[in-house]
Design a protein around this motif. Structure first.
Motif, PDB file in Angstrom:
ATOM      1  N   ARG A  51      31.578  36.939  31.131  1.00 46.37           N
ATOM      2  CA  ARG A  51      32.628  35.920  31.064  1.00 46.37           C
ATOM      3  C   ARG A  51      33.727  36.219  32.071  1.00 46.37           C
ATOM      4  O   ARG A  51      33.938  37.373  32.431  1.00 46.37           O
ATOM      5  CB  ARG A  51      33.237  35.901  29.660  1.00 46.37           C
ATOM      6  CG  ARG A  51      32.314  35.307  28.631  1.00 46.37           C
ATOM      7  CD  ARG A  51      33.027  35.173  27.312  1.00 46.37           C
ATOM      8  NE  ARG A  51      32.444  36.150  26.403  1.00 46.37           N
ATOM      9  CZ  ARG A  51      33.042  36.650  25.353  1.00 46.37           C
ATOM     10  NH1 ARG A  51      34.259  36.294  25.053  1.00 46.37           N
ATOM     11  NH2 ARG A  51      32.445  37.501  24.586  1.00 46.37           N
ATOM     12  N   PRO A  52      34.460  35.194  32.488  1.00 46.92           N
ATOM     13  CA  PRO A  52      35.580  35.440  33.407  1.00 46.92           C
ATOM     14  C   PRO A  52      36.611  36.365  32.764  1.00 46.92           C
ATOM     15  O   PRO A  52      36.855  36.311  31.557  1.00 46.92           O
ATOM     16  CB  PRO A  52      36.174  34.042  33.632  1.00 46.92           C
ATOM     17  CG  PRO A  52      35.093  33.091  33.268  1.00 46.92           C
ATOM     18  CD  PRO A  52      34.275  33.777  32.215  1.00 46.92           C
ATOM     19  N   ALA A  53      37.208  37.218  33.572  1.00 41.83           N
ATOM     20  CA  ALA A  53      38.205  38.179  33.088  1.00 41.83           C
ATOM     21  C   ALA A  53      39.543  37.483  32.841  1.00 41.83           C
ATOM     22  O   ALA A  53      39.822  36.424  33.408  1.00 41.83           O
ATOM     23  CB  ALA A  53      38.379  39.289  34.111  1.00 41.83           C
ATOM     24  N   TYR A  54      40.367  38.101  31.999  1.00 44.22           N
ATOM     25  CA  TYR A  54      41.727  37.611  31.786  1.00 44.22           C
ATOM     26  C   TYR A  54      42.565  37.941  33.015  1.00 44.22           C
ATOM     27  O   TYR A  54      42.288  38.909  33.733  1.00 44.22           O
ATOM     28  CB  TYR A  54      42.351  38.255  30.539  1.00 44.22           C
ATOM     29  CG  TYR A  54      41.807  37.702  29.256  1.00 44.22           C
ATOM     30  CD1 TYR A  54      42.353  36.562  28.681  1.00 44.22           C
ATOM     31  CD2 TYR A  54      40.740  38.311  28.611  1.00 44.22           C
ATOM     32  CE1 TYR A  54      41.854  36.043  27.500  1.00 44.22           C
ATOM     33  CE2 TYR A  54      40.228  37.796  27.429  1.00 44.22           C
ATOM     34  CZ  TYR A  54      40.786  36.673  26.879  1.00 44.22           C
ATOM     35  OH  TYR A  54      40.291  36.156  25.716  1.00 44.22           O
ATOM     36  N   ASP A  55      43.604  37.164  33.225  1.00 48.02           N
ATOM     37  CA  ASP A  55      44.535  37.401  34.317  1.00 48.02           C
ATOM     38  C   ASP A  55      45.123  38.809  34.174  1.00 48.02           C
ATOM     39  O   ASP A  55      45.646  39.159  33.114  1.00 48.02           O
ATOM     40  CB  ASP A  55      45.636  36.333  34.257  1.00 48.02           C
ATOM     41  CG  ASP A  55      46.749  36.546  35.256  1.00 48.02           C
ATOM     42  OD1 ASP A  55      46.502  37.161  36.306  1.00 48.02           O
ATOM     43  OD2 ASP A  55      47.865  36.082  34.984  1.00 48.02           O
ATOM     44  N   PRO A  56      45.058  39.640  35.228  1.00 50.76           N
ATOM     45  CA  PRO A  56      45.549  41.010  35.122  1.00 50.76           C
ATOM     46  C   PRO A  56      47.040  41.100  34.789  1.00 50.76           C
ATOM     47  O   PRO A  56      47.461  42.014  34.089  1.00 50.76           O
ATOM     48  CB  PRO A  56      45.276  41.624  36.493  1.00 50.76           C
ATOM     49  CG  PRO A  56      44.369  40.702  37.190  1.00 50.76           C
ATOM     50  CD  PRO A  56      44.446  39.378  36.524  1.00 50.76           C
ATOM     51  N   LEU A  57      47.847  40.149  35.275  1.00 50.57           N
ATOM     52  CA  LEU A  57      49.274  40.183  34.953  1.00 50.57           C
ATOM     53  C   LEU A  57      49.488  39.923  33.463  1.00 50.57           C
ATOM     54  O   LEU A  57      50.333  40.567  32.830  1.00 50.57           O
ATOM     55  CB  LEU A  57      50.050  39.178  35.800  1.00 50.57           C
ATOM     56  CG  LEU A  57      51.568  39.251  35.681  1.00 50.57           C
ATOM     57  CD1 LEU A  57      52.095  40.639  36.038  1.00 50.57           C
ATOM     58  CD2 LEU A  57      52.222  38.199  36.561  1.00 50.57           C
ATOM     59  N   LEU A  58      48.719  39.008  32.883  1.00 54.74           N
ATOM     60  CA  LEU A  58      48.778  38.762  31.434  1.00 54.74           C
ATOM     61  C   LEU A  58      48.429  40.047  30.685  1.00 54.74           C
ATOM     62  O   LEU A  58      49.117  40.439  29.742  1.00 54.74           O
ATOM     63  CB  LEU A  58      47.813  37.645  31.038  1.00 54.74           C
ATOM     64  CG  LEU A  58      47.595  37.483  29.535  1.00 54.74           C
ATOM     65  CD1 LEU A  58      48.650  36.571  28.944  1.00 54.74           C
ATOM     66  CD2 LEU A  58      46.216  36.967  29.240  1.00 54.74           C
ATOM     67  N   MET A  59      47.371  40.706  31.137  1.00 57.08           N
ATOM     68  CA  MET A  59      46.933  41.943  30.473  1.00 57.08           C
ATOM     69  C   MET A  59      47.987  43.042  30.614  1.00 57.08           C
ATOM     70  O   MET A  59      48.248  43.787  29.668  1.00 57.08           O
ATOM     71  CB  MET A  59      45.585  42.403  31.043  1.00 57.08           C
ATOM     72  CG  MET A  59      44.439  41.446  30.790  1.00 57.08           C
ATOM     73  SD  MET A  59      44.121  41.147  29.045  1.00 57.08           S
ATOM     74  CE  MET A  59      43.542  42.749  28.528  1.00 57.08           C
ATOM     75  N   LEU A  60      48.610  43.139  31.773  1.00 61.38           N
ATOM     76  CA  LEU A  60      49.667  44.135  31.962  1.00 61.38           C
ATOM     77  C   LEU A  60      50.842  43.850  31.033  1.00 61.38           C
ATOM     78  O   LEU A  60      51.395  44.763  30.425  1.00 61.38           O
ATOM     79  CB  LEU A  60      50.138  44.152  33.416  1.00 61.38           C
ATOM     80  CG  LEU A  60      51.294  45.122  33.684  1.00 61.38           C
ATOM     81  CD1 LEU A  60      50.859  46.574  33.477  1.00 61.38           C
ATOM     82  CD2 LEU A  60      51.853  44.912  35.074  1.00 61.38           C
ATOM     83  N   LYS A  61      51.208  42.571  30.907  1.00 58.91           N
ATOM     84  CA  LYS A  61      52.308  42.227  30.010  1.00 58.91           C
ATOM     85  C   LYS A  61      51.970  42.589  28.562  1.00 58.91           C
ATOM     86  O   LYS A  61      52.851  43.000  27.802  1.00 58.91           O
ATOM     87  CB  LYS A  61      52.649  40.734  30.127  1.00 58.91           C
ATOM     88  CG  LYS A  61      53.388  40.374  31.400  1.00 58.91           C
ATOM     89  CD  LYS A  61      53.708  38.886  31.412  1.00 58.91           C
ATOM     90  CE  LYS A  61      54.631  38.509  32.528  1.00 58.91           C
ATOM     91  NZ  LYS A  61      55.028  37.082  32.476  1.00 58.91           N
ATOM     92  N   ILE A  62      50.702  42.472  28.195  1.00 58.50           N
ATOM     93  CA  ILE A  62      50.280  42.890  26.850  1.00 58.50           C
ATOM     94  C   ILE A  62      50.491  44.393  26.691  1.00 58.50           C
ATOM     95  O   ILE A  62      50.993  44.863  25.663  1.00 58.50           O
ATOM     96  CB  ILE A  62      48.813  42.487  26.589  1.00 58.50           C
ATOM     97  CG1 ILE A  62      48.708  40.967  26.433  1.00 58.50           C
ATOM     98  CG2 ILE A  62      48.258  43.195  25.348  1.00 58.50           C
ATOM     99  CD1 ILE A  62      47.292  40.433  26.387  1.00 58.50           C
ATOM    100  N   LEU A  63      50.137  45.171  27.710  1.00 59.53           N
ATOM    101  CA  LEU A  63      50.353  46.626  27.657  1.00 59.53           C
ATOM    102  C   LEU A  63      51.839  46.967  27.581  1.00 59.53           C
ATOM    103  O   LEU A  63      52.228  47.919  26.906  1.00 59.53           O
ATOM    104  CB  LEU A  63      49.714  47.309  28.869  1.00 59.53           C
ATOM    105  CG  LEU A  63      48.200  47.218  29.004  1.00 59.53           C
ATOM    106  CD1 LEU A  63      47.726  47.979  30.226  1.00 59.53           C
ATOM    107  CD2 LEU A  63      47.493  47.716  27.748  1.00 59.53           C
TER     108      LEU A  63
END
Length: 179
Positions: A51-63
């Motif tokens: 599947r397509p990956a999540y936006d890395p900036l979104l993932m960083l904000k989650i971290l």
């Protein structure tokens, strides 16, 4: 390929998010220039399979949310579904999917394996320091002292007698007198 950027917020979601009180995450979003993070995260390349990956900036904000509030990966997954402050910070509409806990964990591991995790948080701290802020992290716990219902030094009146088998009425010793 990355997942399509978030869907546009509805009129109702815009009103809802605007009426939320300001919080740490909104202030952080206003203070931070996210462009340098996009450059740092551009070194990540999504897999061509699956599947397509999540936006890395979104993932960083989650971290970042996890770092501030001390959520585990499973807790974070649950919080992403219902916490409006988190969804506002992430720019998620009510219909946008959220990553599960294993996706969050894998993203963190990928960042660490490429030495990008530390780079991202150094950039975050640098930008905050430029504006006179410092990020302090931890988990908030609701705890308070409550006065016990019994008087110290006196025995518990409800424990004045015991019943064992057919024998009753034998008084118990209070803890303070047991040696």
């Amino acid at each position: 390929m990355y997942k399509k950027q978030h869907t546009q917020l509805t009129f109702g979601e815009n009103i809802l998010y605007q009426n939320l009180p300001d919080d740490l995450l909104l202030e952080l979003d206003r203070l931070i220039n996210w462009k340098p993070f996009e450059r740092i995260l551009s070194k990540l390349h999504p897999s061509s399979v699956g599947r397509p990956a999540y936006d890395p900036l979104l993932m960083l904000k989650i971290l970042i949310i996890q770092q501030i509030y001390g959520h585990s990966d499973p807790e974070m997954e649950i919080m992403l579904y219902g916490n409006l402050f988190y969804r506002r910070f992430l720019g998620l509409s009510a219909t946008d999917p959220v990553p599960d806990h294993s996706t969050i964990s894998r993203f963190r591991k990928d960042l660490k394996s490429m030495n990008l995790y530390r780079t991202c948080f150094k950039e975050l701290k640098r930008q905050l320091a430029e504006k006179g802020y410092e990020l302090k992290c931890g988990k908030i716990t609701d705890a308070r002292l409550v006065k016990a219902a019994r008087n110290p030094g006196k025995g518990d009146s409800d424990a004045a007698f015991a019943k064992k088998g057919r024998r009753t009425g034998r008084p118990l010793q209070p803890f303070s007198s047991i040696r």
